[in-house]
Design a protein around this motif. Structure first.
Motif, PDB file in Angstrom:
ATOM      1  N   UNK A 144       0.823  -1.133   0.001  1.00 53.95           N
ATOM      2  CA  UNK A 144      -0.013   0.104   0.007  1.00 53.95           C
ATOM      3  C   UNK A 144       0.729   1.275   0.057  1.00 53.95           C
ATOM      4  N   UNK A 145       0.282   2.313   0.365  1.00 54.10           N
ATOM      5  CA  UNK A 145       1.154   3.490   0.911  1.00 54.10           C
ATOM      6  C   UNK A 145       2.245   3.465   1.576  1.00 54.10           C
ATOM      7  N   UNK A 146       3.571   3.928   1.584  1.00 53.62           N
ATOM      8  CA  UNK A 146       4.620   3.756   2.514  1.00 53.62           C
ATOM      9  C   UNK A 146       4.057   4.271   3.783  1.00 53.62           C
ATOM     10  N   UNK A 147       4.505   3.861   4.965  1.00 54.26           N
ATOM     11  CA  UNK A 147       4.316   4.220   6.087  1.00 54.26           C
ATOM     12  C   UNK A 147       4.668   5.934   6.257  1.00 54.26           C
ATOM     13  N   UNK A 148       5.762   6.134   5.542  1.00 52.83           N
ATOM     14  CA  UNK A 148       6.164   7.672   5.472  1.00 52.83           C
ATOM     15  C   UNK A 148       5.411   8.645   4.933  1.00 52.83           C
ATOM     16  N   UNK A 149       4.864   8.116   3.885  1.00 49.38           N
ATOM     17  CA  UNK A 149       3.738   9.149   3.262  1.00 49.38           C
ATOM     18  C   UNK A 149       2.275   9.133   4.230  1.00 49.38           C
ATOM     19  N   UNK A 150       2.109   8.245   4.842  1.00 51.05           N
ATOM     20  CA  UNK A 150       0.803   7.869   5.527  1.00 51.05           C
ATOM     21  C   UNK A 150       1.070   8.886   6.661  1.00 51.05           C
ATOM     22  N   UNK A 151       1.993   8.796   7.480  1.00 51.81           N
ATOM     23  CA  UNK A 151       2.435   9.421   8.603  1.00 51.81           C
ATOM     24  C   UNK A 151       2.622  11.134   8.390  1.00 51.81           C
ATOM     25  N   UNK A 152       3.179  11.450   7.186  1.00 59.23           N
ATOM     26  CA  UNK A 152       3.281  12.693   6.861  1.00 59.23           C
ATOM     27  C   UNK A 152       1.910  13.242   6.639  1.00 59.23           C
ATOM     28  N   UNK A 153       1.062  12.493   5.961  1.00 58.06           N
ATOM     29  CA  UNK A 153      -0.344  12.989   5.535  1.00 58.06           C
ATOM     30  C   UNK A 153      -1.282  13.156   6.900  1.00 58.06           C
ATOM     31  N   UNK A 154      -1.006  12.250   7.644  1.00 58.15           N
ATOM     32  CA  UNK A 154      -1.769  12.123   9.183  1.00 58.15           C
ATOM     33  C   UNK A 154      -1.193  13.827   9.963  1.00 58.15           C
ATOM     34  N   UNK A 155       0.151  13.560   9.942  1.00 61.59           N
ATOM     35  CA  UNK A 155       0.471  15.140  10.391  1.00 61.59           C
ATOM     36  C   UNK A 155      -0.084  16.334   9.903  1.00 61.59           C
ATOM     37  N   UNK A 156      -0.157  16.226   8.581  1.00 53.90           N
ATOM     38  CA  UNK A 156      -0.556  17.409   7.905  1.00 53.90           C
ATOM     39  C   UNK A 156      -2.244  17.708   8.245  1.00 53.90           C
ATOM     40  N   UNK A 157      -2.879  16.697   8.378  1.00 52.87           N
ATOM     41  CA  UNK A 157      -4.293  16.640   8.441  1.00 52.87           C
ATOM     42  C   UNK A 157      -4.610  16.965   9.863  1.00 52.87           C
ATOM     43  N   UNK A 158      -3.637  16.823  10.716  1.00 53.37           N
ATOM     44  CA  UNK A 158      -3.880  17.104  12.166  1.00 53.37           C
ATOM     45  C   UNK A 158      -3.095  18.304  12.754  1.00 53.37           C
ATOM     46  N   UNK A 159      -2.363  18.884  11.783  1.00 52.74           N
ATOM     47  CA  UNK A 159      -1.519  20.126  12.008  1.00 52.74           C
ATOM     48  C   UNK A 159      -0.507  19.409  13.195  1.00 52.74           C
ATOM     49  N   UNK A 160       0.182  18.260  13.152  1.00 55.30           N
ATOM     50  CA  UNK A 160       0.683  17.745  14.174  1.00 55.30           C
ATOM     51  C   UNK A 160       2.420  18.165  13.886  1.00 55.30           C
ATOM     52  N   UNK A 161       3.265  18.045  14.645  1.00 53.15           N
ATOM     53  CA  UNK A 161       4.796  18.445  14.212  1.00 53.15           C
ATOM     54  C   UNK A 161       5.276  17.062  13.763  1.00 53.15           C
ATOM     55  N   UNK A 162       5.795  17.369  12.796  1.00 51.96           N
ATOM     56  CA  UNK A 162       6.058  16.240  11.624  1.00 51.96           C
ATOM     57  C   UNK A 162       7.636  15.916  12.148  1.00 51.96           C
ATOM     58  N   UNK A 163       7.892  14.760  12.903  1.00 54.15           N
ATOM     59  CA  UNK A 163       9.214  14.325  13.064  1.00 54.15           C
ATOM     60  C   UNK A 163       9.101  12.760  12.715  1.00 54.15           C
ATOM     61  N   UNK A 164       8.558  12.575  11.778  1.00 58.73           N
ATOM     62  CA  UNK A 164       8.434  11.378  11.116  1.00 58.73           C
ATOM     63  C   UNK A 164       9.412  10.840   9.974  1.00 58.73           C
ATOM     64  N   UNK A 165       9.093  11.647   8.870  1.00 56.83           N
ATOM     65  CA  UNK A 165       9.934  11.297   7.707  1.00 56.83           C
ATOM     66  C   UNK A 165      11.325  11.725   7.830  1.00 56.83           C
ATOM     67  N   UNK A 166      12.137  10.782   6.951  1.00 59.35           N
ATOM     68  CA  UNK A 166      13.604  11.312   7.310  1.00 59.35           C
ATOM     69  C   UNK A 166      14.240  12.340   6.281  1.00 59.35           C
TER      70      UNK A 166
END
Ligand SMILES: Cc1ncc(COP(=O)(O)O)c(C=O)c1O
Length: 391
Positions: free
Chosen positions: A14-36
């Motif tokens: 499916x979609x990579x976890x990096x894309x998934x978490x970055x999209x989730x970060x954007x949707x929730x306005x979270x601080x993104x320290x996920x993708x490298x």
């Protein structure tokens, strides 16, 4: 065409976890320290060198194997660091990030029915690449405590069909490195076999706490069977430019280029020219010599900020990721926990570790944080991590 059907060649991808978490970060306005990737810019002289290359007209296709002057720098750098000699014409190839060349290498060298040993947790590119080539993964866990190679377990899992061993040092996601004994052990393991070594060294010089910067090419017995990958994106803070390279003996390089020339063909001419001009300047040499301490200070800032908290931290030995254990305060699986932390009012996006295990879910209660961030971002991340661990 309405009735046209296709059967997926990668039904489980499916979609990579990096894309998934970055999209989730954007949707929730979270601080993104996920993708490298860094949230700071490449060195100014490097940016200027790329702009100058464009102005000088370096805007058409680069040679298929890459800018020759940049290949010469790569060969000289490899010799300086490990004594390995690569001919820039026949043994160095520049591609669209290390990813494109890792992919090309696996397609070029793995045949249906071949087995490929990967060490888990591992970067998520290897599995689909092997699957598309018709190969099969043999997963061997890294050592549970140190996350370094487990040579005994690798020996125990060895089969006649293994055609490639994939190593990634400094390791994503665990931050582990290796020792000269590990290199000797690997050489002994593959001696007399038909196995190649794919050595993913994209975080190359980033070895912390004074550790030797060891490449697979430091072991002469491995040079003849190794393909080594590096990424200018990672070491020059410009992941979006997607410029990486592979070094390998001429016969292997010839096969890799057969795929590369019809896949990527050639990549970012002004980026290659600018990178070459920068690396051959004093500013480039200084940048590289300061890279490991630069990232070590960011790792230390993060670890210091979490001291005394319920996060379990064993300092990363290299690279720009840190694993954080949350088992002391949260019993949920890593996907559920990270999704929850990301969606909170003061959310933080981290990467769960389970997607790094191709053989299935795991329950290590570990998550990965990227510290390739401005100090302000790291400080905000620490505050949010402390809120999470305090419940
Ligand atoms: C282990 C590993 N290999 C390869 C890559 C890809 O590198 P590039 O951006 O140069 O394609 C990454 C990027 O995150 C990585 O972590």
């Amino acid at each position: 065409m309405r009735n046209a059907k296709s059967t997926s060649k990668l039904p489980n991808v499916g979609t990579t976890i990096f894309t998934e978490m970055s999209a989730m970060a954007q949707a929730h306005g979270a601080l993104n320290m996920s993708q490298g990737f860094p949230d700071f810019q490449p060195p100014k002289p490097l940016q200027a060198a790329v702009v100058a290359a464009m102005a000088k007209g370096r805007n058409q296709y680069a040679p298929m194997a890459g800018d020759i002057r940049l290949r010469e720098w790569i060969a000289a750098d490899a010799e300086r660091r490990s004594g390995a000699c690569f001919h820039p014409d026949t043994e160095v190839t520049i591609g669209a990030g290390a990813s494109s060349l890792i992919f090309a290498t696996i397609q070029a060298l793995i045949h249906p029915g071949d087995e490929v040993m990967v060490l888990t947790p591992c970067y998520d590119l290897y599995e689909p690449a092997v699957e598309l080539a018709g190969g099969r993964l043999v997963c061997v866990p890294l050592q549970a405590d140190t996350h370094r190679l487990d040579l005994e377990a690798m020996k125990a899992s060895w089969t006649e069909s293994i055609r490639m061993v994939v190593i990634n040092v400094p390791n994503n996601p665990t931050g582990s490195t290796w020792s000269r004994e590990d290199l000797h052990g690997l050489a002994e393991l593959v001696e007399g076999t038909n196995a190649l070594v794919l050595s993913d060294e994209v975080y190359g010089p980033m070895h912390h706490d004074g550790r030797d910067v060891l490449s697979v090419t430091h072991e002469p017995r491995l040079r003849e069977r190794a393909v080594v990958f590096a990424s200018f994106g990672k070491i020059l803070h410009c992941t979006g430019w997607k410029i990486g390279y592979a070094t390998a003996p001429a016969a292997l390089t010839g096969e890799i280029r057969k795929v590369h020339q019809y896949d990527v063909f050639s990549t970012g001419a002004p980026f290659q020219a600018g990178i070459e001009a920068f690396l051959n300047s004093d500013a480039g040499a200084t940048h590289l010599s300061e890279l490991a301490p630069f990232y070590q200070s960011k790792r230390d800032r993060l670890i210091e900020g979490l001291k005394g908290s319920r996060w379990q931290v064993s300092p990363a030995e290299g690279g720009y990721f840190q694993l954080l254990g949350y088992g002391a305060f949260d019993e949920r699986d890593d996907r559920t926990a990270t999704a929850d932390w990301c969606s909170r009012a003061e959310g933080l996006a981290l990467i769960p570790l389970s997607p790094f295990y191709p053989e299935g879910e795991n329950d290590s209660k570990l998550v990965r944080i990227c510290f390739a961030k401005n100090n302000d971002t790291i400080d905000q991340g620490i505050q949010r991590l402390l809120k999470i661990s305090n419940g």
